[in-house]
Design a protein around this motif. Structure first.
Motif, PDB file in Angstrom:
ATOM      1  N   ALA A   1       0.829  -1.208   0.000  1.00 13.69           N
ATOM      2  CA  ALA A   1       0.000   0.000   0.000  1.00 13.69           C
ATOM      3  C   ALA A   1       0.863   1.258   0.000  1.00 13.69           C
ATOM      4  CB  ALA A   1      -0.938  -0.007   1.202  1.00 13.69           C
ATOM      5  N   ASP A   2       1.925   1.249   0.813  1.00 10.25           N
ATOM      6  CA  ASP A   2       2.820   2.411   0.848  1.00 10.25           C
ATOM      7  C   ASP A   2       3.492   2.631  -0.512  1.00 10.25           C
ATOM      8  OD1 ASP A   2       2.215   2.954   3.484  1.00 10.25           O
ATOM      9  OD2 ASP A   2       3.928   1.850   4.289  1.00 10.25           O
TER      10      ASP A   2
ATOM     11  N   VAL B   1      -8.278  -1.223   8.343  1.00 12.92           N
ATOM     12  CA  VAL B   1      -8.305  -2.676   8.212  1.00 12.92           C
ATOM     13  C   VAL B   1      -9.749  -3.131   8.321  1.00 12.92           C
ATOM     14  CG1 VAL B   1      -7.580  -4.867   9.201  1.00 12.92           C
ATOM     15  CG2 VAL B   1      -5.991  -2.930   9.178  1.00 12.92           C
ATOM     16  N   MET B   2     -10.209  -3.860   7.318  1.00 18.03           N
ATOM     17  CA  MET B   2     -11.584  -4.357   7.298  1.00 18.03           C
ATOM     18  C   MET B   2     -11.600  -5.876   7.322  1.00 18.03           C
ATOM     19  SD  MET B   2     -14.784  -3.629   7.209  1.00 18.03           S
ATOM     20  CE  MET B   2     -16.069  -4.897   7.329  1.00 18.03           C
TER      21      MET B   2
ATOM     22  N   ALA C   1      -4.864   3.561  -1.642  1.00 20.95           N
ATOM     23  CA  ALA C   1      -4.357   2.235  -2.014  1.00 20.95           C
ATOM     24  C   ALA C   1      -5.162   1.188  -1.256  1.00 20.95           C
ATOM     25  CB  ALA C   1      -2.878   2.112  -1.676  1.00 20.95           C
ATOM     26  N   VAL C   2      -5.717   0.227  -1.991  1.00 23.99           N
ATOM     27  CA  VAL C   2      -6.526  -0.831  -1.380  1.00 23.99           C
ATOM     28  C   VAL C   2      -5.892  -2.168  -1.722  1.00 23.99           C
ATOM     29  CG1 VAL C   2      -8.795  -1.912  -1.257  1.00 23.99           C
ATOM     30  CG2 VAL C   2      -8.608   0.566  -1.597  1.00 23.99           C
TER      31      VAL C   2
ATOM     32  N   LEU D   1      -7.008  -4.158   3.434  1.00 25.71           N
ATOM     33  CA  LEU D   1      -6.257  -3.026   3.966  1.00 25.71           C
ATOM     34  C   LEU D   1      -6.402  -1.860   3.007  1.00 25.71           C
ATOM     35  CD1 LEU D   1      -4.066  -1.711   5.858  1.00 25.71           C
ATOM     36  CD2 LEU D   1      -2.376  -2.619   4.234  1.00 25.71           C
ATOM     37  N   ALA D   2      -6.756  -0.697   3.525  1.00 25.22           N
ATOM     38  CA  ALA D   2      -6.810   0.522   2.716  1.00 25.22           C
ATOM     39  C   ALA D   2      -5.960   1.585   3.404  1.00 25.22           C
ATOM     40  CB  ALA D   2      -8.239   1.012   2.566  1.00 25.22           C
ATOM     41  N   LYS D   3      -5.224   2.334   2.592  1.00 27.11           N
ATOM     42  CA  LYS D   3      -4.344   3.356   3.142  1.00 27.11           C
ATOM     43  C   LYS D   3      -4.431   4.644   2.333  1.00 27.11           C
ATOM     44  CE  LYS D   3      -0.406   1.492   5.726  1.00 27.11           C
ATOM     45  NZ  LYS D   3       1.054   1.321   5.708  1.00 27.11           N
TER      46      LYS D   3
END
Length: 340
Positions: free
Chosen positions: A231-232, A261-262, A242-243, A252-254
């Motif tokens: 993501a980074d 965090v889902m 970013a997913v 993870l989404a950022k």
């Protein structure tokens, strides 16, 4: 009182001819031929269903199912399956006005095998070439691409010319737009080799502001599979969101400001092939509805789980009511948000 899905579909199809689109996708389409028997190989299957398919097309259907004015830029063969694709798009609420007919290549067909909970082999029949890879800049509706609230592309469309150049022509039209989403939908059988795929995906990332993919797709895009590093790395390439989808481990989404965090919604998996497309279309719906990122990821993840519990893809996409009902049934499954 909310209109019925049929009434909503009819109204959407009429509106998309003249109005700004909520979602415009580009790329793969075709016919999915899925077995009605699960747990056995295709050589033993005796009955099949025929469905609209192709990831960008399914994403458009998923969003349309929830009220979005959707259309797809693609090509089909000048054959019965091509006619089916256009008819089924319209039936499911997606405009086919940007679907071209190709006299040289047949509409592609995709078969799958279904071995729940996590084995779903795909067999693509796209030789010698699929019409959707024959898109050129002349197929790109300039005004519609610029005006669409969300433009969605799959990296599959970058795997061959002239489709690759057509995609970049469309992406260049999106400069300054709010939502241009890259689906990192990497399929190795469509590419000459990984090095070319990585180069072309990386080039396109610079023209998107959202990227969505699983860990393997992130490896191709940015050379990372660990979710946080992936993501980074996507954020470093210039996207704003970013997913990273992790299957049974959740999503993870950022952004540069938060980490989300889902967890997954528990379901009995029937066919996981449509889950990613349901995720994408529902994520688009959530953005269009103005939901924050955490809620958008929750919404999309829930939609993916619902479709994973069903056999088909396009015709299995859930309504808004269905998604909200499943969320309400699992109040303990919610996104965890960390500020960065």
């Amino acid at each position: 009182m909310m209109s019925s899905p049929t009434e909503m579909t009819q109204a959407r199809t009429a509106r998309t001819e003249d109005d700004e689109l909520d979602l415009l996708t580009i790329g793969r389409c075709g016919v999915d031929v899925y077995p009605f028997q699960t747990g056995i190989g295709l050589e033993d299957v005796t009955s099949f269903g025929k469905f609209l398919g192709g990831s960008p097309t399914n994403v458009a259907v998923a969003a349309a199912r929830q009220g979005a004015r959707s259309a797809v830029i693609t090509e089909v063969g000048d054959d019965p399956f091509g006619r089916f694709v256009c008819r089924e798009m319209k039936r499911l609420g997606v405009s086919d006005r940007f679907v071209a007919r190709n006299e040289d290549y047949n509409t592609p067909v995709t078969f799958c095998e279904i071995f729940p909970p996590d084995d779903f082999p795909l067999y693509f029949y796209r030789q010698p070439k699929a019409p959707d890879l024959e898109l050129t800049a002349s197929n790109i509706p300039i005004r519609a691409v610029r005006a669409a609230r969300i433009f969605w592309f799959s990296v599959t469309g970058l795997s061959a010319e002239p489709s690759r150049s057509a995609h970049h022509f469309a992406l260049d039209l999106r400069k300054g737009s709010k939502w241009t989403i890259a689906d990192l939908d990497y399929r190795p059988m469509f590419w000459q080799d990984e090095e070319i795929a990585s180069r072309e995906v990386g080039r396109a990332l610079g023209k998107a502001n959202v990227a969505i993919g699983n860990k393997e797709e992130c490896r191709i895009a940015v050379g990372e599979t660990e979710p946080d590093r992936a993501a980074d790395a996507l954020l470093d390439r210039g996207v704003d969101i970013a997913v990273v989808k992790q299957g049974p481990l959740g999503t993870l989404a950022k952004t540069r400001q938060e980490r989300i965090v889902m967890p997954v919604t528990p379901v009995e998996v029937c066919n996981g092939l449509g889950a990613g497309d349901a995720f994408g279309g529902s994520f688009c719906h959530a953005l269009l509805a103005g939901l924050d990122l955490a809620r958008a990821v929750q919404y999309a993840s829930t939609a993916g789980a619902i479709v994973a519990s069903r056999l088909e893809c396009s015709t299995a996409m859930p309504t808004t009511t269905e998604i909200e009902r499943v969320i309400a049934e699992h109040p303990d499954i919610r996104p965890v948000i960390e500020k960065r």
